[in-house]
Write a protein that holds these residues in place. Structure first.
Motif, PDB file in Angstrom:
ATOM      1  N   ALA A  28       0.842  -1.201   0.000  1.00 21.56           N
ATOM      2  CA  ALA A  28       0.000   0.000   0.000  1.00 21.56           C
ATOM      3  C   ALA A  28       0.876   1.250   0.000  1.00 21.56           C
ATOM      4  N   GLY A  29       0.293   2.363  -0.384  1.00 22.80           N
ATOM      5  CA  GLY A  29       1.032   3.618  -0.428  1.00 22.80           C
ATOM      6  C   GLY A  29       1.125   4.269   0.948  1.00 22.80           C
ATOM      7  N   GLY A  30       1.701   5.498   0.979  1.00 27.92           N
ATOM      8  CA  GLY A  30       1.756   6.256   2.220  1.00 27.92           C
ATOM      9  C   GLY A  30       3.115   6.330   2.864  1.00 27.92           C
ATOM     10  N   ALA A  31       4.073   5.536   2.414  1.00 29.73           N
ATOM     11  CA  ALA A  31       5.420   5.558   2.995  1.00 29.73           C
ATOM     12  C   ALA A  31       6.415   6.018   1.935  1.00 29.73           C
ATOM     13  N   SER A  32       7.448   6.755   2.391  1.00 31.58           N
ATOM     14  CA  SER A  32       8.474   7.217   1.456  1.00 31.58           C
ATOM     15  C   SER A  32       9.323   6.039   0.985  1.00 31.58           C
ATOM     16  N   GLN A  33      10.081   6.275  -0.081  1.00 26.50           N
ATOM     17  CA  GLN A  33      10.921   5.215  -0.616  1.00 26.50           C
ATOM     18  C   GLN A  33      11.949   4.753   0.407  1.00 26.50           C
ATOM     19  N   SER A  34      12.535   5.700   1.142  1.00 26.50           N
ATOM     20  CA  SER A  34      13.549   5.328   2.138  1.00 26.50           C
ATOM     21  C   SER A  34      12.933   4.522   3.277  1.00 26.50           C
ATOM     22  N   THR A  35      11.706   4.901   3.690  1.00 25.56           N
ATOM     23  CA  THR A  35      11.027   4.157   4.758  1.00 25.56           C
ATOM     24  C   THR A  35      10.680   2.746   4.288  1.00 25.56           C
ATOM     25  N   ARG A  36      10.182   2.630   3.069  1.00 25.69           N
ATOM     26  CA  ARG A  36       9.841   1.317   2.521  1.00 25.69           C
ATOM     27  C   ARG A  36      11.076   0.420   2.497  1.00 25.69           C
ATOM     28  N   GLN A  37      12.188   0.976   2.042  1.00 26.30           N
ATOM     29  CA  GLN A  37      13.407   0.177   1.953  1.00 26.30           C
ATOM     30  C   GLN A  37      13.871  -0.255   3.336  1.00 26.30           C
ATOM     31  N   ARG A  38      13.782   0.655   4.318  1.00 21.02           N
ATOM     32  CA  ARG A  38      14.217   0.317   5.677  1.00 21.02           C
ATOM     33  C   ARG A  38      13.338  -0.780   6.276  1.00 21.02           C
ATOM     34  N   VAL A  39      12.035  -0.693   6.058  1.00 22.04           N
ATOM     35  CA  VAL A  39      11.115  -1.706   6.595  1.00 22.04           C
ATOM     36  C   VAL A  39      11.389  -3.067   5.961  1.00 22.04           C
ATOM     37  N   LEU A  40      11.557  -3.093   4.640  1.00 27.38           N
ATOM     38  CA  LEU A  40      11.778  -4.364   3.948  1.00 27.38           C
ATOM     39  C   LEU A  40      13.111  -4.992   4.355  1.00 27.38           C
ATOM     40  N   GLU A  41      14.133  -4.170   4.487  1.00 23.17           N
ATOM     41  CA  GLU A  41      15.435  -4.695   4.903  1.00 23.17           C
ATOM     42  C   GLU A  41      15.376  -5.225   6.329  1.00 23.17           C
ATOM     43  N   THR A  42      14.658  -4.523   7.193  1.00 27.01           N
ATOM     44  CA  THR A  42      14.527  -4.964   8.585  1.00 27.01           C
ATOM     45  C   THR A  42      13.756  -6.276   8.665  1.00 27.01           C
ATOM     46  N   ALA A  43      12.668  -6.371   7.904  1.00 30.11           N
ATOM     47  CA  ALA A  43      11.864  -7.597   7.905  1.00 30.11           C
ATOM     48  C   ALA A  43      12.692  -8.779   7.418  1.00 30.11           C
ATOM     49  N   THR A  44      13.514  -8.543   6.398  1.00 28.06           N
ATOM     50  CA  THR A  44      14.359  -9.615   5.871  1.00 28.06           C
ATOM     51  C   THR A  44      15.418 -10.024   6.890  1.00 28.06           C
ATOM     52  N   ARG A  45      16.034  -9.041   7.517  1.00 36.63           N
ATOM     53  CA  ARG A  45      17.093  -9.327   8.488  1.00 36.63           C
ATOM     54  C   ARG A  45      16.561 -10.093   9.692  1.00 36.63           C
ATOM     55  N   LEU A  46      15.358  -9.760  10.140  1.00 38.03           N
ATOM     56  CA  LEU A  46      14.783 -10.426  11.311  1.00 38.03           C
ATOM     57  C   LEU A  46      14.125 -11.768  10.962  1.00 38.03           C
ATOM     58  N   GLY A  47      13.965 -12.028   9.659  1.00 38.22           N
ATOM     59  CA  GLY A  47      13.328 -13.280   9.252  1.00 38.22           C
ATOM     60  C   GLY A  47      11.824 -13.258   9.391  1.00 38.22           C
ATOM     61  N   TYR A  48      11.226 -12.084   9.203  1.00 40.84           N
ATOM     62  CA  TYR A  48       9.770 -11.972   9.326  1.00 40.84           C
ATOM     63  C   TYR A  48       9.083 -12.689   8.170  1.00 40.84           C
ATOM     64  N   ARG A  49       8.016 -13.420   8.470  1.00 40.70           N
ATOM     65  CA  ARG A  49       7.214 -14.096   7.457  1.00 40.70           C
ATOM     66  C   ARG A  49       5.764 -13.662   7.611  1.00 40.70           C
ATOM     67  N   VAL A  50       5.127 -13.359   6.475  1.00 43.73           N
ATOM     68  CA  VAL A  50       3.721 -12.951   6.514  1.00 43.73           C
ATOM     69  C   VAL A  50       2.867 -14.114   6.980  1.00 43.73           C
ATOM     70  N   ASN A  51       1.965 -13.849   7.893  1.00 41.12           N
ATOM     71  CA  ASN A  51       1.003 -14.850   8.357  1.00 41.12           C
ATOM     72  C   ASN A  51      -0.116 -14.927   7.326  1.00 41.12           C
ATOM     73  N   SER A  52      -0.033 -15.937   6.447  1.00 40.03           N
ATOM     74  CA  SER A  52      -0.991 -16.009   5.336  1.00 40.03           C
ATOM     75  C   SER A  52      -2.416 -16.201   5.824  1.00 40.03           C
ATOM     76  N   GLY A  53      -2.585 -16.908   6.949  1.00 37.67           N
ATOM     77  CA  GLY A  53      -3.934 -17.093   7.472  1.00 37.67           C
ATOM     78  C   GLY A  53      -4.545 -15.785   7.922  1.00 37.67           C
ATOM     79  N   ALA A  54      -3.764 -14.983   8.638  1.00 31.69           N
ATOM     80  CA  ALA A  54      -4.271 -13.690   9.094  1.00 31.69           C
ATOM     81  C   ALA A  54      -4.511 -12.761   7.917  1.00 31.69           C
ATOM     82  N   ALA A  55      -3.591 -12.803   6.933  1.00 28.42           N
ATOM     83  CA  ALA A  55      -3.767 -11.947   5.761  1.00 28.42           C
ATOM     84  C   ALA A  55      -5.045 -12.302   5.024  1.00 28.42           C
TER      85      ALA A  55
END
Length: 353
Positions: A28-55
């Motif tokens: 979804a929109g609403g976040a700057s490019q730098s914020t998006r990149q920081r969130v995605l890199e953090t999620a990857t580093r921490l090993g976050y996985r989307v909960n498909s059932g909740a989604a």
């Protein structure tokens, strides 16, 4: 196994709100490019996985469609399942085997598939969809009949019969047997017998045999054995599917019949069972690939726009002519009326004691 990383932990590590993480991961929109990149890199580093059932609960989408068929033993059903899985792309296909049982088909119509799928494709056998699917929603039927609010896709039995009748007329066949089924959802058996008669090919009532094992080679063996003992002599046998046709052809040959000189055999499905039989069996193609393509299209459009008008789609059949009815094999033979005296013709059935 470690503890699952939560969205809250990703938000804390990235220095943003949980809502921002959710928006970024959903695209979804609403976040700057730098914020998006920081969130995605953090999620990857921490090993976050989307909960498909909740989604799925939040979005109403599982990314999957249920395909309910009676069995994989029947080549027609197996071929359709394979074609659908190859055509579905990113959409997962969850296979539901109903066993042709009424309770399972009714449970599916009641929505038992909704726990893990977004839509249901149902090939009914034990129920009549024209009268028993009135309350169903999110369902696409592989059937000729059904309630007006559901989309239906089929290869019409009447069109199949016209093709078979024309071929038998070309061969000079004047009398045929039909090996069909006795199921609430079946339209093929009566349509085939009626269509052949309308084309001038005699189909005696006793030559319309209802199979007790419609999905197996054994069903064809038993039906032809019964026909040879109890039924009238015929020049062609039209079978509900290729498995039955294979059993019918094998039994005729064991009894001394020559295919197609003495008896023509035609199957349905144009599967490998027919293609690699000996001799190869002529078969009506019900367009599994085209059916699969239309099913994916209709389901995709239905999910995008739930209020879209239902469709009735008909796929044209094709006739794959093989040795069991090859015209060249019959060109030098006498008229059909004289075939009973041909050397090697299959013997008349002995009456049972």
């Amino acid at each position: 196994m470690g503890t699952r990383v939560t969205m809250h932990e990703v938000a804390q590590a990235a220095g943003v709100s949980t809502k921002t993480v959710s928006n970024v991961l959903r695209g979804a929109g609403g976040a700057s490019q730098s914020t998006r990149q920081r969130v995605l890199e953090t999620a990857t580093r921490l090993g976050y996985r989307v909960n498909s059932g909740a989604a799925a609960l939040r979005s109403g989408r599982h990314g999957a469609v249920a395909l309910a068929i009676p069995t994989l033993q029947q080549p027609i059903f197996a071929d359709l399942a394979s074609q659908l899985m190859c055509t579905a792309g990113d959409m997962r296909v969850v296979l539901e085997l109903t066993g042709g049982e009424r309770e399972r088909e009714l449970a599916l119509l009641a929505g038992s598939w909704r726990r893990q799928c977004d839509a249901l494709i149902l090939l009914p056998r034990a129920i009549d969809p024209a009268t028993q699917a009135e309350q169903a929603e999110g369902v696409v039927l592989v059937a000729e009949d059904g309630p007006a609010h559901l989309s239906r896709i089929s290869c019409p039995a009447a069109a199949q019969t016209v093709m078979v009748a024309g071929h038998l007329q070309q061969l000079g066949c004047t009398r045929a047997a039909v090996l069909g089924v006795s199921e609430p959802a079946d339209r093929w058996t009566e349509t085939c017998a009626r269509g052949l008669r309308a084309a001038g090919i005699d189909v005696p009532p006793e030559a319309v045999i209802r199979l007790t094992e419609p999905d197996s080679v054994r069903g064809g063996v038993e039906a032809v054995t019964r026909l040879l003992h109890q039924g009238p002599r015929v020049e062609a046998i039209v079978c509900h599917n290729d498995a039955v046709a294979s059993g019918a052809a094998a039994t005729l040959q064991r009894r001394g019949a020559r295919l197609p000189e003495d008896v023509v055999v035609i199957g349905r499905g144009d599967t490998e069972t027919a293609a690699f039989a000996s001799p190869g069996i002529t078969s009506v193609s019900c367009g599994a690939q085209a059916l699969a393509g239309e099913l994916v299209r209709v389901v995709t459009e239905m999910l995008k726009s739930p209020s879209i008008q239902p469709e009735t789609v008909e796929v044209a059949p094709l006739l794959a002519i093989r040795e069991s009815s090859a015209v060249s094999s019959l060109s030098s033979l006498p008229d059909r009326e004289d075939r009973s005296s041909l050397p090697g013709s299959y013997p008349a059935a002995e009456p049972r004691g």
